[in-house]
Design a protein around this motif. Structure first.
Motif, mmCIF file in Angstrom:
data_model
loop_
_atom_site.group_PDB
_atom_site.id
_atom_site.type_symbol
_atom_site.label_atom_id
_atom_site.label_comp_id
_atom_site.label_asym_id
_atom_site.label_seq_id
_atom_site.Cartn_x
_atom_site.Cartn_y
_atom_site.Cartn_z
ATOM 1 N N LEU A 49 -1.161 0.393 -11.149
ATOM 2 C CA LEU A 49 -2.559 0.078 -10.687
ATOM 3 C C LEU A 49 -2.578 -1.119 -9.644
ATOM 4 C CD1 LEU A 49 -5.643 -0.206 -11.344
ATOM 5 C CD2 LEU A 49 -5.043 -1.595 -13.218
ATOM 6 N N LEU A 50 -3.377 -1.135 -8.638
ATOM 7 C CA LEU A 50 -3.519 -1.926 -7.690
ATOM 8 C C LEU A 50 -4.968 -2.534 -7.660
ATOM 9 C CD1 LEU A 50 -1.693 -0.778 -4.652
ATOM 10 C CD2 LEU A 50 -0.837 -2.264 -6.386
ATOM 11 N N PHE A 51 -5.142 -3.657 -7.863
ATOM 12 C CA PHE A 51 -6.538 -4.093 -8.170
ATOM 13 C C PHE A 51 -6.992 -5.004 -6.971
ATOM 14 C CE2 PHE A 51 -9.015 -8.193 -9.637
ATOM 15 C CZ PHE A 51 -10.234 -7.509 -9.994
ATOM 16 N N LEU A 52 -8.284 -4.599 -6.482
ATOM 17 C CA LEU A 52 -9.054 -5.354 -5.288
ATOM 18 C C LEU A 52 -10.437 -5.249 -5.786
ATOM 19 C CD1 LEU A 52 -9.064 -6.999 -2.726
ATOM 20 C CD2 LEU A 52 -9.000 -4.792 -1.562
ATOM 21 N N ASN A 53 -11.259 -6.323 -5.961
ATOM 22 C CA ASN A 53 -12.578 -6.215 -6.426
ATOM 23 C C ASN A 53 -13.531 -6.313 -5.170
ATOM 24 O OD1 ASN A 53 -14.461 -6.000 -8.405
ATOM 25 N ND2 ASN A 53 -14.972 -8.192 -8.475
ATOM 26 N N THR A 65 2.646 0.885 -16.185
ATOM 27 C CA THR A 65 3.597 -0.214 -16.561
ATOM 28 C C THR A 65 3.381 -1.225 -15.227
ATOM 29 O OG1 THR A 65 5.316 0.857 -15.402
ATOM 30 C CG2 THR A 65 5.118 1.110 -17.870
ATOM 31 N N LEU A 66 2.721 -1.241 -14.256
ATOM 32 C CA LEU A 66 2.740 -1.994 -13.174
ATOM 33 C C LEU A 66 1.389 -2.384 -12.812
ATOM 34 C CD1 LEU A 66 4.352 -3.538 -10.852
ATOM 35 C CD2 LEU A 66 4.079 -1.768 -9.618
ATOM 36 N N VAL A 67 1.041 -3.406 -12.702
ATOM 37 C CA VAL A 67 -0.139 -3.901 -12.040
ATOM 38 C C VAL A 67 -0.082 -4.826 -10.833
ATOM 39 C CG1 VAL A 67 -2.528 -5.216 -12.439
ATOM 40 C CG2 VAL A 67 -1.703 -3.590 -14.108
ATOM 41 N N GLY A 68 -0.770 -4.741 -9.927
ATOM 42 C CA GLY A 68 -0.670 -5.467 -8.539
ATOM 43 C C GLY A 68 -2.044 -6.165 -8.186
ATOM 44 N N VAL A 69 -2.293 -7.061 -8.271
ATOM 45 C CA VAL A 69 -3.153 -8.035 -7.678
ATOM 46 C C VAL A 69 -3.416 -8.171 -6.199
ATOM 47 C CG1 VAL A 69 -4.994 -9.920 -7.999
ATOM 48 C CG2 VAL A 69 -3.812 -8.969 -9.896
ATOM 49 N N VAL A 70 -4.159 -7.213 -5.487
ATOM 50 C CA VAL A 70 -4.050 -7.483 -3.998
ATOM 51 C C VAL A 70 -4.430 -8.859 -3.322
ATOM 52 C CG1 VAL A 70 -4.640 -6.280 -1.760
ATOM 53 C CG2 VAL A 70 -4.378 -4.896 -3.997
ATOM 54 N N PRO A 108 -9.439 -5.743 3.986
ATOM 55 C CA PRO A 108 -9.233 -4.426 2.899
ATOM 56 C C PRO A 108 -10.355 -4.413 2.209
ATOM 57 C CG PRO A 108 -7.999 -6.184 2.421
ATOM 58 C CD PRO A 108 -8.824 -6.938 3.379
ATOM 59 N N GLY A 109 -10.503 -3.084 1.824
ATOM 60 C CA GLY A 109 -11.094 -2.586 0.694
ATOM 61 C C GLY A 109 -10.321 -1.718 0.113
ATOM 62 N N VAL A 110 -10.846 -1.198 -1.167
ATOM 63 C CA VAL A 110 -10.022 -0.312 -1.989
ATOM 64 C C VAL A 110 -9.370 0.923 -1.354
ATOM 65 C CG1 VAL A 110 -10.565 -1.234 -4.258
ATOM 66 C CG2 VAL A 110 -12.026 0.586 -3.350
ATOM 67 N N GLU A 111 -10.490 1.249 -0.366
ATOM 68 C CA GLU A 111 -10.137 2.560 0.107
ATOM 69 C C GLU A 111 -9.122 2.188 1.427
ATOM 70 O OE1 GLU A 111 -13.614 4.392 2.056
ATOM 71 O OE2 GLU A 111 -14.658 4.492 0.249
ATOM 72 N N ARG A 112 -8.980 1.131 1.847
ATOM 73 C CA ARG A 112 -8.047 0.805 3.069
ATOM 74 C C ARG A 112 -6.633 0.785 2.197
ATOM 75 N NH1 ARG A 112 -9.227 -3.181 7.878
ATOM 76 N NH2 ARG A 112 -7.684 -2.104 9.330
ATOM 77 N N GLN A 114 -0.750 -11.278 -5.823
ATOM 78 C CA GLN A 114 -0.574 -11.892 -4.295
ATOM 79 C C GLN A 114 -1.743 -13.148 -4.262
ATOM 80 O OE1 GLN A 114 1.048 -7.843 -2.004
ATOM 81 N NE2 GLN A 114 -1.106 -8.416 -1.512
ATOM 82 N N THR A 115 -1.383 -13.906 -3.728
ATOM 83 C CA THR A 115 -2.015 -15.228 -3.587
ATOM 84 C C THR A 115 -1.565 -16.021 -2.250
ATOM 85 O OG1 THR A 115 -2.693 -17.135 -4.470
ATOM 86 C CG2 THR A 115 -0.745 -16.426 -5.242
ATOM 87 N N HIS A 116 -2.447 -16.841 -1.595
ATOM 88 C CA HIS A 116 -2.121 -17.743 -0.561
ATOM 89 C C HIS A 116 -1.877 -19.084 -1.196
ATOM 90 C CE1 HIS A 116 -3.648 -14.647 2.062
ATOM 91 N NE2 HIS A 116 -2.822 -15.071 2.888
#
Length: 722
Positions: free
Chosen positions: A417-421, A548-553, A485-489, A593-595
């Motif tokens: 699961l890749l999460f981007l709000n 089993t995997l979550v990525g916060v974009v 980016p948005g989720v579609e990208r 993922q964070t700056h």
């Protein structure tokens, strides 16, 4: 009663007095039809002493009530809730009552309708569409439109089958009874911790008394199974239950879990229901026949006959705050309804709001904790990816280590699961030749590109337009570029990296109904999806053992904008989406993922030290006098005429009273200075906790006048500062 005070469903009017004609019986709470000029309005009879009228009218000048609705009167606890909500949120009582009478069709009494079913006869002329319809309909029964939807054919095909005798009409009562849940259908095997929490909640239900409880459990700890035991106890006692969910998309998965536990589905209440479904649900709730209701925040104001338990699931969710009309917060109003009904209230959350935690600290709420996941499942490992060190490839948004983790997960046959709000393809489209940016004509907001529908859309007012071939400013073709980016990208990037993977985009654009949510859940459980790319819609409520995997974009996205709850909301959201990983026997992993990996909120997420984070946030709020230690109220002035809005905002600012312990900031243009074609200005009232700020604002604004073209609204305890 020979005279009745009626609260009609018109927010511009106060309560009106009417004569009760001979032979008609009304009481406080009776739903009546009253004349107003040439019109007939629905209203509710109210106690005169609790709803003062602006002008007393003599008996000889009163008009007769027309009729009493064939529906039970609104009970005393609900009327008290209406009064409290209107007073606290500075709303017209009629606007609150309208939410209780949200199905006018329900007031019409018993109603018969013609539904259709197959007769078993096969017509001589059996076209492919007719054959498909008969096969898919099977033994189902419903309206022509419903059967056409089931069969995926036109209404005309179904009508043709009726004429041919293959389908017949049957008259049924539109208010047929709902099946009753069985509290002993499939009781779960609870752990010792779960059983202890369940026993405490069951005892609260048995006590028939107001008792708010925070059920604080990590994601996957079995909070739903625990509060289901309290629901079961209320069913055994013949009392009604209400379960509030923050999102309509969560309703369908919840209905399935409820069915597995109690043998049938509860009564659903949300905006996706047809008029006939709303009518049936409303009448069953008002009569007491509906044992358990699950719904969105509006279900809170329904006229329950005997409410024995209220559950607010995902109680920290900001979507429980109503941003239009009456600006109420369903979590807080649920507690007040429990108080008026004299029943327990359960606030279930893995990341409770600071306001709720403070109520626990003050001893106003009890607390039950579930610190570990149920069974063999363990909490996922969490790792921060510093985007300043691990830069994604040019034109990409996923860091190399996250890409590698996705590939390994895919090779093991597990789900990611890749999460981007952020919905759509890109939040901004501009011309690289002249710098023109596409902005909504009705709002101070950029148009968001949606490549799936080939449209530019405003996410505030709904305005859409096609993506132009050339820049409208300079006319240059091939110069438009998508920024950010948005989720579609992200989904396009994933598809390019893993062409064999089956990717699903999950947002409110793709999951707009409970049926769509159910389809998504079925595909995930069947293993038909390898990688999900989604917004906050997928951060809560779902249980997928093979994920089993979550990525916060972009973990920093929620920290933008200066919202006082930004850090808390970011922590809650990422903690919730992290909880989707490793809910079965397989271990879960989360990459953020964070700056700013050293930021306090990021450190708290990685280490799992929620208590230190909450303590620091709470202390910062205390120092600033911010909620829950102080009070905010927003005054929003809007008009299609910008000078008029500005002038009235300044008038309100100049008239601000000098009150000890209260400060008024503004007016200033709102961050969304124009919304839906209306220019907006905001004032912010900051007051100490003990000040009756509603009374101050009521007197302040009540002494002023403004033209009808200017709208002034008050948001008590605001969650949005836009």
């Amino acid at each position: 009663m020979s005279r009745a005070r009626v609260l009609v469903l018109n927010s511009a009017l106060g309560p009106l007095d009417y004569r009760v004609p001979h032979g008609m019986t009304v009481e406080p709470g009776s739903i009546v039809v009253a004349p107003l000029g040439p019109r007939q309005l629905v209203g509710v009879v109210w106690e005169p002493e609790r709803m003062p009228s602006d002008a007393e009218v003599g008996d000889n000048r009163l008009r007769n009530l027309i009729a009493v609705a064939d529906a039970p009167p609104l009970r005393d606890p609900l009327r008290r809730l209406v009064e409290w909500t209107a007073d606290y949120y500075l709303a017209a009582p009629a606007a609150v009552v309208r939410m209780a009478l949200s199905s006018t069709a329900a007031l019409e009494g018993q109603k018969l309708v013609v539904e259709y079913r197959a007769t078993g006869h096969v017509p001589d002329r059996l076209t492919p569409q007719r054959a498909q319809a008969l096969e898919r309909i099977g033994d189902r029964q419903g309206l022509i439109r419903e059967l056409a939807t089931i069969a995926d054919v036109s209404d005309g095909v179904i009508r043709g089958l009726v004429k041919a005798g293959a389908i017949e009409g049957v008259e049924v009562d539109i208010d047929s009874l709902y099946p009753l849940p069985d509290p002993d259908h499939a009781p779960p095997a609870l752990s010792a911790e779960q059983a202890a929490a369940a026993d405490a909640l069951v005892a609260d239900v048995a006590a028939h008394a107001f008792h708010p409880t925070l059920l604080d459990g990590v994601t996957g700890s079995g909070k739903t199974e625990v509060y289901f035991e309290a629901v079961a106890e209320a069913i055994r006692q013949g009392r009604q239950c209400l379960v509030l969910l923050p999102e309509i998309a969560l309703t369908e998965p919840f209905l399935k879990r409820f069915h597995d536990r109690f043998g049938c589905e509860p009564v659903a209440w949300h905006s996706g229901l047809r008029s006939s479904q709303r009518r049936r649900a409303w009448r069953a709730i008002a009569s007491g026949q509906a044992a358990v209701t699950v719904g969105a925040r509006s279900a809170l104001f329904l006229p329950y006959a005997d409410l024995g338990l209220i559950v607010v699931d995902e109680a920290h969710e900001t979507s429980f705050k109503q941003e239009d009309g009456v600006h109420y917060h369903a979590r807080d109003v649920a507690v007040m309804r429990g108080k008026f009904e004299g029943c327990p209230v359960i606030l279930a959350s893995a990341t409770p709001a600071i306001e709720t935690r403070q109520q626990v600290a003050l001893g106003n709420y009890a607390e039950l904790r579930l610190p570990g996941r149920y069974g063999v499942a363990e909490l996922p490992t969490i790792e921060a990816i510093d985007l300043l060190e691990q830069k994604p490839d040019r034109g990409r948004w996923l860091a190399p280590s996250l890409v590698k983790a996705i590939g390994e997960t895919f090779e093991r046959g597990e789900q990611s699961l890749l999460f981007l709000n952020r919905r759509g393809y890109a939040p901004l489209t501009l011309c690289r030749t002249c710098g023109h940016r596409f902005q909504c004509p009705n709002c101070t907001a950029w148009m968001v590109e949606h490549r799936l529908t080939r449209r530019l859309a405003c996410h505030h007012c709904g305005h859409v337009e096609p993506v132009p071939r050339a820049c409208p400013e300079c006319g240059d073709e091939e110069s438009l570029v998508a920024c950010g980016p948005g989720v579609e990208r992200i989904a396009d990037e994933v598809a390019a990296l893993f062409p064999e993977a089956r990717v699903a985009v999950v947002t409110s654009d793709t999951i707009w109904s409970p049926a769509k949510a159910a389809e998504f859940v079925n595909r995930m459980e069947a293993g038909d999806i390898d990688i999900v790319v989604g917004t906050q819609l997928v951060t809560k409520g779902y249980h997928f053992p093979n994920l089993t995997l979550v990525g916060v974009v972009d973990a920093d996205l929620g920290l933008e904008g200066g919202d006082l709850r930004a850090a808390e909301r970011t922590f809650q959201q990422i903690r919730q989406v992290s909880g989707r990983a490793g809910r079965g026997e397989k271990p879960g992993h989360v990459y953020i993922q964070t700056h700013s990996p050293k930021a306090q909120v990021m450190q708290a997420l990685v280490t799992g030290d929620a208590e230190t984070f909450y303590a620091a946030e709470t202390e910062a709020r205390r120092d600033a006098g911010a909620p829950p230690f102080g009070r905010y109220a927003a005054i929003i002035v809007s008009s299609e005429d910008q000078p008029a809005a500005h002038e009235i905002a300044r008038l309100i600012g100049r008239a601000a009273p000098e009150v000890e312990g209260m400060h008024v900031y503004g007016p200033a243009p709102a961050p969304l200075a124009m919304l839906r074609g209306r220019h907006r200005y905001r004032l912010l009232v900051h007051a100490r906790r003990t000040l009756d700020v509603q009374d101050v604002i009521r007197g302040w604004l009540g002494a002023l006048d403004w033209p009808a073209k200017v709208r002034v609204s008050v948001d008590v305890d605001p969650y949005s500062f836009l």
